[in-house]
Design an enzyme around this catalytic site. Structure first.
Site, PDB file in Angstrom:
ATOM      1  N   GLU A 103       2.253   9.709  -7.552  1.00  0.00           N
ATOM      2  CA  GLU A 103       3.145   8.842  -6.764  1.00  0.00           C
ATOM      3  C   GLU A 103       3.372   7.552  -7.544  1.00  0.00           C
ATOM      4  O   GLU A 103       2.447   7.028  -8.170  1.00  0.00           O
ATOM      5  CB  GLU A 103       2.452   8.579  -5.412  1.00  0.00           C
ATOM      6  CG  GLU A 103       3.149   7.627  -4.462  1.00  0.00           C
ATOM      7  CD  GLU A 103       4.370   8.188  -3.763  1.00  0.00           C
ATOM      8  OE1 GLU A 103       5.351   8.496  -4.467  1.00  0.00           O
ATOM      9  OE2 GLU A 103       4.358   8.292  -2.523  1.00  0.00           O
ATOM     10  N   ASP A 104       4.597   7.061  -7.536  1.00  0.00           N
ATOM     11  CA  ASP A 104       4.880   5.794  -8.223  1.00  0.00           C
ATOM     12  C   ASP A 104       4.204   4.625  -7.524  1.00  0.00           C
ATOM     13  O   ASP A 104       3.556   3.794  -8.167  1.00  0.00           O
ATOM     14  CB  ASP A 104       6.403   5.566  -8.327  1.00  0.00           C
ATOM     15  CG  ASP A 104       7.120   5.754  -6.997  1.00  0.00           C
ATOM     16  OD1 ASP A 104       6.542   6.379  -6.087  1.00  0.00           O
ATOM     17  OD2 ASP A 104       8.263   5.294  -6.863  1.00  0.00           O
ATOM     18  N   ASP A 107       2.678   2.319  -0.576  1.00  0.00           N
ATOM     19  CA  ASP A 107       2.926   1.130   0.252  1.00  0.00           C
ATOM     20  C   ASP A 107       2.115   1.302   1.538  1.00  0.00           C
ATOM     21  O   ASP A 107       0.969   0.879   1.620  1.00  0.00           O
ATOM     22  CB  ASP A 107       4.438   1.036   0.495  1.00  0.00           C
ATOM     23  CG  ASP A 107       4.831  -0.190   1.288  1.00  0.00           C
ATOM     24  OD1 ASP A 107       3.959  -1.013   1.587  1.00  0.00           O
ATOM     25  OD2 ASP A 107       6.032  -0.353   1.604  1.00  0.00           O
ATOM     26  N   THR A 111       3.653   8.453   3.223  1.00  0.00           N
ATOM     27  CA  THR A 111       4.220   9.568   2.455  1.00  0.00           C
ATOM     28  C   THR A 111       3.096  10.453   1.928  1.00  0.00           C
ATOM     29  O   THR A 111       3.127  11.686   2.060  1.00  0.00           O
ATOM     30  CB  THR A 111       5.056   9.025   1.268  1.00  0.00           C
ATOM     31  OG1 THR A 111       6.033   8.136   1.775  1.00  0.00           O
ATOM     32  CG2 THR A 111       5.718  10.144   0.496  1.00  0.00           C
ATOM     33  N   LYS A 135      -0.148  -1.074  -2.934  1.00  0.00           N
ATOM     34  CA  LYS A 135      -0.120  -2.297  -2.112  1.00  0.00           C
ATOM     35  C   LYS A 135      -1.247  -2.157  -1.100  1.00  0.00           C
ATOM     36  O   LYS A 135      -1.113  -1.421  -0.122  1.00  0.00           O
ATOM     37  CB  LYS A 135       1.224  -2.408  -1.381  1.00  0.00           C
ATOM     38  CG  LYS A 135       2.421  -2.593  -2.275  1.00  0.00           C
ATOM     39  CD  LYS A 135       3.691  -2.738  -1.428  1.00  0.00           C
ATOM     40  CE  LYS A 135       4.933  -2.636  -2.270  1.00  0.00           C
ATOM     41  NZ  LYS A 135       6.181  -2.635  -1.468  1.00  0.00           N
TER      42      LYS A 135
HETATM   43  P1  IMP Z   1       4.794   4.704   1.670  1.00  0.00           P
HETATM   44  O1  IMP Z   1       4.969   5.997   2.416  1.00  0.00           O
HETATM   45  O2  IMP Z   1       5.007   3.509   2.589  1.00  0.00           O
HETATM   46  O3  IMP Z   1       3.467   4.614   0.948  1.00  0.00           O
HETATM   47  O4  IMP Z   1       5.970   4.600   0.624  1.00  0.00           O
HETATM   48  C1  IMP Z   1       6.008   5.393  -0.513  1.00  0.00           C
HETATM   49  C2  IMP Z   1       7.396   5.485  -1.122  1.00  0.00           C
HETATM   50  O5  IMP Z   1       8.256   4.419  -0.698  1.00  0.00           O
HETATM   51  C3  IMP Z   1       7.320   5.348  -2.628  1.00  0.00           C
HETATM   52  O6  IMP Z   1       7.186   6.605  -3.244  1.00  0.00           O
HETATM   53  C4  IMP Z   1       8.631   4.687  -2.973  1.00  0.00           C
HETATM   54  O7  IMP Z   1       9.641   5.662  -3.124  1.00  0.00           O
HETATM   55  C5  IMP Z   1       8.948   3.853  -1.773  1.00  0.00           C
HETATM   56  N1  IMP Z   1       8.500   2.457  -1.950  1.00  0.00           N
HETATM   57  C6  IMP Z   1       7.473   1.836  -1.340  1.00  0.00           C
HETATM   58  N2  IMP Z   1       7.359   0.563  -1.732  1.00  0.00           N
HETATM   59  C7  IMP Z   1       8.353   0.379  -2.640  1.00  0.00           C
HETATM   60  C8  IMP Z   1       8.746  -0.747  -3.448  1.00  0.00           C
HETATM   61  O8  IMP Z   1       8.178  -1.851  -3.412  1.00  0.00           O
HETATM   62  N3  IMP Z   1       9.805  -0.517  -4.271  1.00  0.00           N
HETATM   63  C9  IMP Z   1      10.471   0.661  -4.368  1.00  0.00           C
HETATM   64  N4  IMP Z   1      10.130   1.723  -3.636  1.00  0.00           N
HETATM   65  C10 IMP Z   1       9.081   1.585  -2.781  1.00  0.00           C
END
Ligand code: IMP
Length: 180
Positions: A103-104, A107, A111, A135
């Site tokens: 995963e890049d 947050d 996901t 994060k």
């Molecule tokens: P999560 O499910 O909130 O952990 O979000 C994961 C996905 O949201 C990542 O794979 C990104 O595609 C996108 N994402 C979350 N934070 C950022 C950010 O700061 N910049 C760009 N994409 C983000």
């Protein structure tokens, strides 16, 4: 900021291409050591992972398969909707394979919680996470992050594969969106 328009002053660099490159090589070396003698299946969560994935697999000195899964994230917003949907799945079976999910950025972790649950149902031999950015603040991830690049503040970041409204993925370093 107007939709689709990204101006230079809107962002500031937080991680240089050089620092990313060095960290990714370190991660690749650790992965190589940890899976020595094994074959690995590396699966990236598109689209944001594509640049990290390309560099990471080149830093791993093991026989490996590469595949991708695409999940919907935020649409045009910078906030997590909590809604995760697979928009492209991969075809080959991961049953009895060592799987590394790439995963890049983590947050909220929603996901990955979703993807890990789905992957576990497919009975891999092992299943671990590699993430370039984490994060910590908002994180609700229920699984350990075995390989992590950098912890970052709760800012929206772009570059090195990550986008803002579809743009900025081709920038080689990581920038944060300045507060408006
Ligand atoms: P999560 O499910 O909130 O952990 O979000 C994961 C996905 O949201 C990542 O794979 C990104 O595609 C996108 N994402 C979350 N934070 C950022 C950010 O700061 N910049 C760009 N994409 C983000």
């Amino acid at each position: 900021m107007e939709k689709g328009k990204v101006r230079e002053g809107d962002f500031e660099e937080v991680i240089t291409a050089r620092d990313i490159g060095q960290r990714v090589i370190d991660m690749g070396q650790r992965i190589t050591q940890d899976y020595a003698g094994e074959t690995l299946t590396v699966i990236g969560a598109l689209k944001g992972c594509f640049m990290f994935m390309a560099d990471l697999v080149r830093a791993i000195d093991l026989p490996l398969h590469v595949d991708f899964i695409e999940v919907s994230s935020y649409g045009d917003s910078t906030e997590s909707s909590g809604v995760v949907k697979i928009t492209k799945d991969f075809k080959h079976s991961i049953e009895n394979e060592h799987v590394l999910l790439v995963e890049d950025i983590i947050d909220t972790g929603l996901t990955l919680n979703y993807l890990m649950e789905i992957f576990e149902l497919r009975n891999p031999k092992s299943l671990k996470i590699a993430a370039l950015l984490v994060k910590e603040e908002k994180q609700k991830l229920k699984y350990p992050i075995s390989y992590r690049g950098f912890n970052i503040d709760d800012d929206f970041v772009v570059g090195y594969g990550m986008d803002y409204k579809g743009f900025c993925r081709n920038i080689g370093s990581i920038h944060r969106l300045r507060d408006k």
